[in-house]
Motif scaffolding. Structure first.
Motif, PDB file in Angstrom:
ATOM      1  N   PRO A   1      19.188  69.604  26.521  1.00  7.41           N
ATOM      2  CA  PRO A   1      18.214  70.247  25.831  1.00  7.41           C
ATOM      3  C   PRO A   1      18.853  70.367  24.191  1.00  7.41           C
ATOM      4  CG  PRO A   1      20.154  71.084  27.130  1.00  7.41           C
ATOM      5  CD  PRO A   1      19.979  70.024  27.486  1.00  7.41           C
ATOM      6  N   GLY A   2      18.244  70.209  23.266  1.00  9.88           N
ATOM      7  CA  GLY A   2      17.930  70.094  22.052  1.00  9.88           C
ATOM      8  C   GLY A   2      18.516  69.098  21.646  1.00  9.88           C
ATOM      9  N   LYS A   3      18.439  68.002  22.761  1.00 12.56           N
ATOM     10  CA  LYS A   3      19.234  66.851  22.246  1.00 12.56           C
ATOM     11  C   LYS A   3      18.168  65.348  21.655  1.00 12.56           C
ATOM     12  CE  LYS A   3      23.791  68.180  23.904  1.00 12.56           C
ATOM     13  NZ  LYS A   3      24.948  67.192  24.943  1.00 12.56           N
ATOM     14  N   GLU A   4      18.642  63.969  20.875  1.00 12.12           N
ATOM     15  CA  GLU A   4      17.990  63.412  21.249  1.00 12.12           C
ATOM     16  C   GLU A   4      18.272  62.224  22.405  1.00 12.12           C
ATOM     17  OE1 GLU A   4      17.541  62.179  16.086  1.00 12.12           O
ATOM     18  OE2 GLU A   4      19.028  60.878  17.946  1.00 12.12           O
ATOM     19  N   CYS A   5      16.808  61.627  23.107  1.00 10.35           N
ATOM     20  CA  CYS A   5      17.461  60.840  23.928  1.00 10.35           C
ATOM     21  C   CYS A   5      18.107  59.499  23.840  1.00 10.35           C
ATOM     22  CB  CYS A   5      15.896  60.040  23.841  1.00 10.35           C
ATOM     23  SG  CYS A   5      15.594  58.870  24.920  1.00 10.35           S
ATOM     24  N   GLU A   6      19.253  59.029  24.781  1.00 12.12           N
ATOM     25  CA  GLU A   6      19.548  58.249  24.022  1.00 12.12           C
ATOM     26  C   GLU A   6      19.965  57.534  25.703  1.00 12.12           C
ATOM     27  OE1 GLU A   6      24.109  59.352  23.842  1.00 12.12           O
ATOM     28  OE2 GLU A   6      23.664  60.978  25.305  1.00 12.12           O
ATOM     29  N   LEU A   7      20.456  55.318  25.295  1.00 16.89           N
ATOM     30  CA  LEU A   7      20.505  54.816  26.217  1.00 16.89           C
ATOM     31  C   LEU A   7      21.692  55.529  26.645  1.00 16.89           C
ATOM     32  CD1 LEU A   7      19.780  52.424  27.915  1.00 16.89           C
ATOM     33  CD2 LEU A   7      20.749  51.074  25.801  1.00 16.89           C
ATOM     34  N   ILE A   8      22.720  55.615  27.938  1.00 14.16           N
ATOM     35  CA  ILE A   8      23.922  55.105  28.022  1.00 14.16           C
ATOM     36  C   ILE A   8      24.317  54.268  29.282  1.00 14.16           C
ATOM     37  CG2 ILE A   8      23.786  58.144  28.136  1.00 14.16           C
ATOM     38  CD1 ILE A   8      23.235  57.839  31.377  1.00 14.16           C
ATOM     39  N   SER A   9      23.609  53.588  29.394  1.00  8.99           N
ATOM     40  CA  SER A   9      23.963  52.629  30.953  1.00  8.99           C
ATOM     41  C   SER A   9      22.669  51.814  30.747  1.00  8.99           C
ATOM     42  CB  SER A   9      24.551  52.685  31.636  1.00  8.99           C
ATOM     43  OG  SER A   9      25.139  51.995  31.830  1.00  8.99           O
ATOM     44  N   SER A  10      23.264  50.363  30.666  1.00 11.96           N
ATOM     45  CA  SER A  10      22.169  48.967  30.616  1.00 11.96           C
ATOM     46  C   SER A  10      22.725  48.207  31.667  1.00 11.96           C
ATOM     47  CB  SER A  10      20.914  49.078  29.679  1.00 11.96           C
ATOM     48  OG  SER A  10      22.194  48.331  29.499  1.00 11.96           O
TER      49      SER A  10
ATOM     50  N   LYS B   1      30.390  66.631  32.851  1.00 10.52           N
ATOM     51  CA  LYS B   1      30.568  67.565  32.113  1.00 10.52           C
ATOM     52  C   LYS B   1      29.276  68.257  32.305  1.00 10.52           C
ATOM     53  CE  LYS B   1      33.997  64.473  29.683  1.00 10.52           C
ATOM     54  NZ  LYS B   1      34.806  64.077  28.808  1.00 10.52           N
ATOM     55  N   PRO B   2      29.377  69.660  31.727  1.00 11.34           N
ATOM     56  CA  PRO B   2      28.533  70.829  31.379  1.00 11.34           C
ATOM     57  C   PRO B   2      27.542  69.728  30.488  1.00 11.34           C
ATOM     58  CG  PRO B   2      30.358  71.912  31.181  1.00 11.34           C
ATOM     59  CD  PRO B   2      30.722  70.541  31.418  1.00 11.34           C
ATOM     60  N   GLU B   3      27.680  68.910  29.419  1.00  8.84           N
ATOM     61  CA  GLU B   3      27.461  67.986  27.982  1.00  8.84           C
ATOM     62  C   GLU B   3      26.250  66.834  28.984  1.00  8.84           C
ATOM     63  OE1 GLU B   3      30.707  68.625  27.588  1.00  8.84           O
ATOM     64  OE2 GLU B   3      31.891  67.442  27.408  1.00  8.84           O
ATOM     65  N   ASP B   4      26.680  66.939  30.342  1.00  9.57           N
ATOM     66  CA  ASP B   4      26.240  66.093  30.427  1.00  9.57           C
ATOM     67  C   ASP B   4      24.930  66.103  31.640  1.00  9.57           C
ATOM     68  OD1 ASP B   4      28.970  64.546  31.662  1.00  9.57           O
ATOM     69  OD2 ASP B   4      28.177  63.709  30.440  1.00  9.57           O
ATOM     70  N   THR B   5      24.952  67.518  31.609  1.00  5.58           N
ATOM     71  CA  THR B   5      22.974  68.173  31.633  1.00  5.58           C
ATOM     72  C   THR B   5      21.719  67.794  30.828  1.00  5.58           C
ATOM     73  OG1 THR B   5      24.063  69.969  32.879  1.00  5.58           O
ATOM     74  CG2 THR B   5      22.095  70.286  31.530  1.00  5.58           C
ATOM     75  N   ALA B   6      20.608  67.023  31.532  1.00  2.32           N
ATOM     76  CA  ALA B   6      19.631  66.342  30.799  1.00  2.32           C
ATOM     77  C   ALA B   6      19.176  65.828  31.890  1.00  2.32           C
ATOM     78  CB  ALA B   6      20.603  64.897  30.042  1.00  2.32           C
ATOM     79  N   MET B   7      17.546  65.630  31.234  1.00  3.91           N
ATOM     80  CA  MET B   7      16.938  64.817  31.897  1.00  3.91           C
ATOM     81  C   MET B   7      17.647  63.714  32.184  1.00  3.91           C
ATOM     82  SD  MET B   7      13.988  65.369  33.832  1.00  3.91           S
ATOM     83  CE  MET B   7      13.374  66.554  33.829  1.00  3.91           C
ATOM     84  N   TYR B   8      17.311  62.912  33.095  1.00  2.11           N
ATOM     85  CA  TYR B   8      17.611  61.246  33.468  1.00  2.11           C
ATOM     86  C   TYR B   8      16.493  60.670  33.904  1.00  2.11           C
ATOM     87  CZ  TYR B   8      22.766  62.517  33.044  1.00  2.11           C
ATOM     88  OH  TYR B   8      23.937  62.874  32.086  1.00  2.11           O
ATOM     89  N   TYR B   9      16.054  58.838  33.192  1.00  3.71           N
ATOM     90  CA  TYR B   9      14.831  58.792  32.902  1.00  3.71           C
ATOM     91  C   TYR B   9      16.042  56.858  33.103  1.00  3.71           C
ATOM     92  CZ  TYR B   9      12.690  62.503  30.162  1.00  3.71           C
ATOM     93  OH  TYR B   9      12.218  63.367  30.454  1.00  3.71           O
TER      94      TYR B   9
END
Length: 125
Positions: free
Chosen positions: A41-50, A86-94
């Protein structure tokens, strides 16, 4: 038709674990590169793992040591094991796929490559 379908998102307490799965069809699974993006929420989309050919090609600093990506070619499925949430991991994951690399910054989803519809992860403190 290429299809990527994420599953496994849930609401969990901080410190908990989840495993996301991305089941695929209609794509040359073995030759593609696969990535997990997220947008909180309120954050940019980011690649976290590939991953490509079972080799981890990128892991974001924010999830290093906690998240692990893997692929099962027989099941044509990509996984994201998430520990110590962690709470900061809250997100939509794609889940995303490309034969030409995956950018660290993107829109979620993007017209580049192939994307799933996302799965929601909510971590409460």
């Amino acid at each position: 038709e290429v299809q990527l379908v994420e599953s496994g998102g849930d609401s969990v307490q901080a410190g908990g674990s989840l495993r996301l799965a991305c089941t695929t069809s209609g794509i040359d699974f073995d030759d593609a590169g696969w990535g997990w993006y997220r947008q909180g929420p309120g954050k940019e989309c980011e690649l976290i793992s590939s991953i490509r050919n079972h080799v981890d090609t990128f892991t974001a600093d924010s999830v290093k040591g906690r998240f692990t990506v893997s692929q099962d070619n027989a099941k044509k499925t990509v996984y994201l094991q998430m520990n110590s949430l962690k709470p900061e991991d809250t997100a939509m994951y794609y889940c995303a796929a490309s034969f030409y690399g995956l950018p660290e910054k993107s829109s979620c989803p993007s017209s580049y490559g192939y994307w799933g519809q996302g799965t929601q992860v909510t971590v409460s403190s």
